[in-house]
Design a protein around this motif. Structure first.
Motif, short mmCIF file in Angstrom:
data_model
loop_
_atom_site.label_atom_id
_atom_site.label_comp_id
_atom_site.label_asym_id
_atom_site.label_seq_id
_atom_site.Cartn_x
_atom_site.Cartn_y
_atom_site.Cartn_z
N LEU A 1 17.79 40.42 33.47
CA LEU A 1 18.11 41.83 33.28
C LEU A 1 19.41 42.02 32.51
CD1 LEU A 1 17.24 43.15 36.88
CD2 LEU A 1 15.83 43.27 34.82
N HIS A 2 20.41 41.16 32.79
CA HIS A 2 21.73 41.40 32.20
C HIS A 2 21.80 41.06 30.72
CE1 HIS A 2 21.90 37.11 33.28
NE2 HIS A 2 22.83 36.99 32.35
N ASN A 3 20.77 40.45 30.16
CA ASN A 3 20.76 40.16 28.72
C ASN A 3 19.90 41.13 27.92
OD1 ASN A 3 20.69 36.86 29.89
ND2 ASN A 3 22.40 37.68 28.73
N ILE A 4 19.45 42.20 28.56
CA ILE A 4 18.61 43.17 27.87
C ILE A 4 19.48 44.19 27.12
CG2 ILE A 4 17.00 45.09 28.23
CD1 ILE A 4 15.72 43.52 30.46
N GLY A 5 19.18 44.35 25.84
CA GLY A 5 19.76 45.36 24.95
C GLY A 5 21.07 45.98 25.34
N TRP A 6 21.00 47.17 25.96
CA TRP A 6 22.17 47.98 26.26
C TRP A 6 23.15 47.22 27.16
CZ3 TRP A 6 24.68 50.23 30.41
CH2 TRP A 6 25.54 51.28 30.11
N PHE A 7 22.65 46.48 28.16
CA PHE A 7 23.53 45.74 29.06
C PHE A 7 24.20 44.59 28.32
CE2 PHE A 7 20.40 47.63 31.96
CZ PHE A 7 21.25 48.23 32.87
N GLN A 8 23.45 43.89 27.49
CA GLN A 8 24.00 42.74 26.77
C GLN A 8 25.16 43.16 25.87
OE1 GLN A 8 23.45 39.55 26.97
NE2 GLN A 8 24.70 38.93 25.23
N GLU A 9 25.05 44.30 25.22
CA GLU A 9 26.09 44.76 24.30
C GLU A 9 27.39 45.10 25.02
OE1 GLU A 9 24.36 48.07 22.34
OE2 GLU A 9 22.85 46.88 21.25
N ARG A 10 27.30 45.46 26.28
CA ARG A 10 28.48 45.86 27.05
C ARG A 10 28.80 44.91 28.19
NH1 ARG A 10 25.47 49.74 25.08
NH2 ARG A 10 26.40 51.64 24.20
N LEU A 11 28.14 43.76 28.22
CA LEU A 11 28.24 42.85 29.35
C LEU A 11 29.66 42.33 29.54
CD1 LEU A 11 26.76 41.34 31.59
CD2 LEU A 11 26.24 39.53 29.94
N ASP A 12 30.33 41.94 28.46
CA ASP A 12 31.69 41.39 28.60
C ASP A 12 32.66 42.43 29.15
OD1 ASP A 12 30.76 39.01 27.61
OD2 ASP A 12 31.40 39.38 25.55
N GLY A 13 32.55 43.66 28.66
CA GLY A 13 33.43 44.72 29.15
C GLY A 13 33.16 45.05 30.61
N PHE A 14 31.90 45.16 30.97
CA PHE A 14 31.54 45.43 32.37
C PHE A 14 32.03 44.31 33.29
CE2 PHE A 14 27.73 48.29 31.14
CZ PHE A 14 28.58 49.38 31.09
N THR A 15 31.89 43.08 32.81
CA THR A 15 32.32 41.94 33.61
C THR A 15 33.82 41.99 33.87
OG1 THR A 15 30.54 40.55 32.72
CG2 THR A 15 32.41 39.43 33.73
N PHE A 16 34.60 42.32 32.84
CA PHE A 16 36.05 42.41 33.01
C PHE A 16 36.42 43.50 34.00
CE2 PHE A 16 39.99 44.56 31.48
CZ PHE A 16 40.87 43.65 32.03
N VAL A 17 35.80 44.68 33.87
CA VAL A 17 36.09 45.78 34.80
C VAL A 17 35.74 45.38 36.23
CG1 VAL A 17 35.46 48.13 35.46
CG2 VAL A 17 35.85 47.57 33.05
N ALA A 18 34.59 44.73 36.40
CA ALA A 18 34.17 44.31 37.74
C ALA A 18 35.16 43.30 38.32
CB ALA A 18 32.77 43.71 37.68
N MET A 19 35.66 42.38 37.49
CA MET A 19 36.60 41.38 38.00
C MET A 19 37.94 42.01 38.37
SD MET A 19 34.87 38.69 38.16
CE MET A 19 33.53 39.83 38.51
N VAL A 20 38.36 43.03 37.64
CA VAL A 20 39.59 43.74 38.00
C VAL A 20 39.42 44.45 39.34
CG1 VAL A 20 41.11 45.65 37.36
CG2 VAL A 20 40.39 44.01 35.63
N VAL A 21 38.28 45.08 39.55
CA VAL A 21 38.01 45.75 40.83
C VAL A 21 38.03 44.74 41.97
CG1 VAL A 21 36.27 47.02 42.15
CG2 VAL A 21 36.73 47.64 39.76
N VAL A 22 37.39 43.60 41.78
CA VAL A 22 37.37 42.56 42.81
C VAL A 22 38.79 42.06 43.09
CG1 VAL A 22 36.59 40.22 43.36
CG2 VAL A 22 35.01 41.85 42.35
N LEU A 23 39.57 41.83 42.03
CA LEU A 23 40.94 41.36 42.20
C LEU A 23 41.77 42.36 42.99
CD1 LEU A 23 43.27 39.43 41.56
CD2 LEU A 23 43.57 40.63 39.38
N LEU A 24 41.66 43.65 42.64
CA LEU A 24 42.41 44.68 43.37
C LEU A 24 41.99 44.73 44.84
CD1 LEU A 24 42.45 47.61 40.77
CD2 LEU A 24 44.36 46.15 41.46
N ALA A 25 40.71 44.58 45.10
CA ALA A 25 40.23 44.59 46.49
C ALA A 25 40.82 43.42 47.27
CB ALA A 25 38.70 44.54 46.51
#
Length: 211
Positions: free
Chosen positions: A90-114
Motif C-alpha cells: 500500500l505504501h508504494n502506491i502513487g500518492w503515498f509513494q510521492e509523499r512517503l519520505d515526508g510522512f515518515t519524517f513527520v511520524a518519527m518526530v511525533v514518536v520522538l516527542l511522545a
C-alpha cells in the motif's frame, strides 16, 4: 553491488531483520494485552495493547508485501501499474509513494516527542497516586533513556526526506532507520512486560504483609 543485494535487496539482512523484530514485537504486545486484561477491571488498556499489536501486524504485512516476499506470487496488473515498486504493498502506491519520505519524517518526530514527553507528564500526574497505580502506569510509559534511539531514527528520516548529506545517506538508508525503530519498540515492549510481571508478583506479597 554485492553489499547492496546482501543488506538491502529483497530477502536481504535488513529486510528480514525488520520482519523478525516486528514478529517478536507483535507477540510481546499481545501478551501485554493479556496481562492488562487479567490485572485491570477496565478493558480499554488491554484493547489498546491489542490494537498496537494489530498496527505492528499491518507493518509486518507491508514489509512482506502481504505474503508476496514469501510465496513469490506475481503482482496483479491493477496494482502493478500504480505501485512504484510493482509489489503488493500500500505504501508504494502513487500518492503515498510521492509523499512517503515526508510522512515518515513527520511520524518519527511525533514518536520522538511522545517518547521524550510521556515520562515527564506521567511522573507529574502520578505524584498523588497510589503505589500500585504508579507501578502500573510507569511500566506502560516509555523509558526516559530510550530517546536517543528514536532521535537517530528521526535524523535518518529527516536526511532522507530533505536529501541532506546526500553523499552519505541515500533513500534506501531509510531501511536502517526502520530497523532501529522496530528494535527500539521491541525493547520498550519487553521492558513493559518485565515490569508488569514484577509489579504483579509483588502484589500478593504486599497483601500477605498487610494486617
Amino acid at each position: 553491488d554485492a553489499y547492496k543485494r546482501l543488506v538491502f535487496g529483497e530477502g536481504g539482512l535488513v529486510e528480514w531483520g525488520q520482519v523478525l523484530l516486528l514478529a517478536a514485537a507483535i507477540r510481546v504486545s499481545w501478551r501485554i494485552g493479556d496481562d492488562l486484561f487479567r490485572r485491570l477491571d477496565d478493558a480499554r488498556p488491554g484493547w489498546l495493547a491489542r490494537g498496537f499489536a494489530g498496527l505492528l501486524g499491518l507493518l509486518l504485512l507491508e514489509e512482506l508485501a502481504w505474503g508476496q516476499v514469501i510465496f513469490s506470487w506475481k503482482t496483479p496488473e491493477a496494482i502493478r501499474t500504480i505501485n512504484a515498486q510493482q509489489e503488493t504493498t500500500l505504501h508504494n502506491i502513487g500518492w503515498f509513494q510521492e509523499r512517503l519520505d515526508g510522512f515518515t519524517f513527520v511520524a518519527m518526530v511525533v514518536v520522538l516527542l511522545a517518547v521524550v514527553l510521556a515520562p515527564r507528564v506521567t511522573r507529574r500526574w502520578l505524584r498523588h497516586r497510589s503505589s500500585e497505580n504508579r507501578s502500573l502506569v510507569l511500566a506502560l510509559t516509555p523509558a526516559r533513556y530510550s530517546w536517543p534511539l528514536f532521535l537517530l531514527v528521526a535524523v535518518i528520516a529527516y536526511c532522507v526526506a530533505t536529501r541532506s548529506f546526500s553523499e552519505l545517506l541515500h533513500n534506501r538508508d531509510q531501511e536502517w532507520g526502520e530497523l532501529v525503530l522496530y528494535g527500539s519498540a521491541l525493547l520498550l515492549l519487553l521492558r513493559t512486560r518485565v515490569l508488569l510481571g514484577t509489579a504483579e508478583s509483588q502484589g500478593p506479597e504486599r497483601d500477605a504483609e498487610a494486617p
